[in-house]
Design a protein around this motif. Structure first.
Motif, PDB file in Angstrom:
ATOM      1  N   ASP A 275       0.837  -1.208   0.000  1.00 36.96           N
ATOM      2  CA  ASP A 275       0.000   0.000   0.000  1.00 36.96           C
ATOM      3  C   ASP A 275       0.870   1.255   0.000  1.00 36.96           C
ATOM      4  N   ARG A 278       2.380   1.982  -3.367  1.00 36.40           N
ATOM      5  CA  ARG A 278       1.409   2.499  -4.338  1.00 36.40           C
ATOM      6  C   ARG A 278       1.049   3.950  -4.049  1.00 36.40           C
ATOM      7  N   GLN A 279       0.993   4.292  -2.756  1.00 36.82           N
ATOM      8  CA  GLN A 279       0.693   5.669  -2.367  1.00 36.82           C
ATOM      9  C   GLN A 279       1.438   5.972  -1.070  1.00 36.82           C
ATOM     10  N   ASN A 282       1.047   9.966   4.121  1.00 34.21           N
ATOM     11  CA  ASN A 282       1.106  11.408   4.382  1.00 34.21           C
ATOM     12  C   ASN A 282       1.245  11.604   5.892  1.00 34.21           C
TER      13      ASN A 282
END
Length: 324
Positions: A275, A278-279, A282
């Protein structure tokens, strides 16, 4: 079928290349059934084990098999023996038998550093590493490939091993200050931007209350339900990430013990490494993060396949040179 030795693995790999391969591979579709770990002795004080780790993507199928006999060194044997078999995804034919012990060193360090590249603050300057075993120099090199540390401190009981690691690395990284200590205290932990733990410790290595906001904690060494390298305080203060939910939540006391205590839940795990690739997470500047890794078959598959590809490229270049 090609047989690839440990010396070939070390000859062909470099951390920037491995990190890039893992980042791309974890972001892409892949299948990774739950690994199987078999205890070989019913004696609770004996941790001899045999494991099988399968995985595949659209290019290659792989399975790593390894034995772990932690008391072997007293008898003159290695504690870990490992091999990785690779097969073509297109037709299933055997491609290579790769030394798994060396691949494990590279992929473990690379996964650790990859997670740090996504979770540690960009201006991290002080890396604290618990452990001075065979993995230590690989971990330090990998982490120095993703952050510009100016200080690296080893926490190790074996002064000779720690000094040897520092001697080797000080010659490679002239701009880094290396040091080692017997044990961690509040001053050391509070000064750390990244803490990496790669030990055989059965109980927490430091007090989680000492962590400074923004610190990233990396936990690699423990694979037992009743053991842990960090305390509950660390877990409940942090945003927690893992290499594999399935593996970690079946094996790692770092999370299983706080869950048993009722102060943490599996649902609180933020993301798996796939995960994250993929991103990117933040995270806030003062957020404490934890990455718990127990190792994945996909990391083995990707790293072993990279070695095979590099070996094949070298073979082709040498063949072309002979014909020139």
């Amino acid at each position: 079928m090609q047989i690839i030795t440990a010396s070939q693995v070390h000859q062909h790999l470099a951390f920037p290349t491995v990190l890039n391969k893992l980042a791309q591979g974890f972001a892409a579709p892949a299948t990774m059934p739950q690994r199987q770990i078999f205890e070989l002795d019913s004696n609770p004080h004996n941790h001899d084990a045999f494991a099988v780790l399968p995985a595949w993507n659209d290019e290659v199928i792989g399975v790593k098999s390894f034995t772990y006999f932690p008391d072997n060194e007293a008898s003159g044997y290695a504690s870990l023996y490992s091999k990785i078999m690779l097969f073509s995804r297109a037709h299933g034919e055997p491609l290579a038998l790769v030394d798994g012990t060396s691949v494990t060193l590279w992929r473990t360090a690379a996964v650790s550093a990859l997670a740090a590249s996504l979770l540690a603050k960009p201006n991290a300057k002080h890396l604290v590493l618990f452990g001075s075993g065979k993995l230590a120099p690989f971990l330090i090199r990998a982490h120095l490939a993703v952050r510009q540390y100016t200080q690296v401190t080893l926490v190790a009981r074996n002064h000779a091993k720690a000094a040897a690691v520092i001697t080797i690395l000080a010659n490679e990284f002239s701009g880094v200050e290396f040091a080692y200590v017997d044990q961690a205290d509040e001053a050391l932990i509070s000064s750390a931007d990244v803490i990496c733990c790669a030990t055989g410790a059965r109980s927490p290595l430091f007090n989680g209350a000492w962590l400074t906001p923004g610190c990233h904690v990396d936990l690699l060494g423990n694979h037992h339900k009743e053991s842990r390298e960090c305390d509950t305080t660390t877990i409940i203060r942090a945003s927690v990430y893992v290499d594999s939910r399935t593996n970690v939540l079946n094996e790692a006391g770092e999370l299983l013990i706080p869950i048993k205590e009722g102060v943490f839940s599996a649902a609180q795990v933020k993301a798996e490494l796939a995960d994250m690739c993929r991103q990117a997470p933040n995270r806030s500047a003062d957020e404490i993060t934890v990455f718990k890794s127990v190792g994945t078959a996909l990391a083995d598959l990707l790293t072993a396949h990279l070695v095979l590809t590099l070996c094949q490229q070298q073979d082709k270049a040498e063949a072309a040179a002979c014909l020139a």
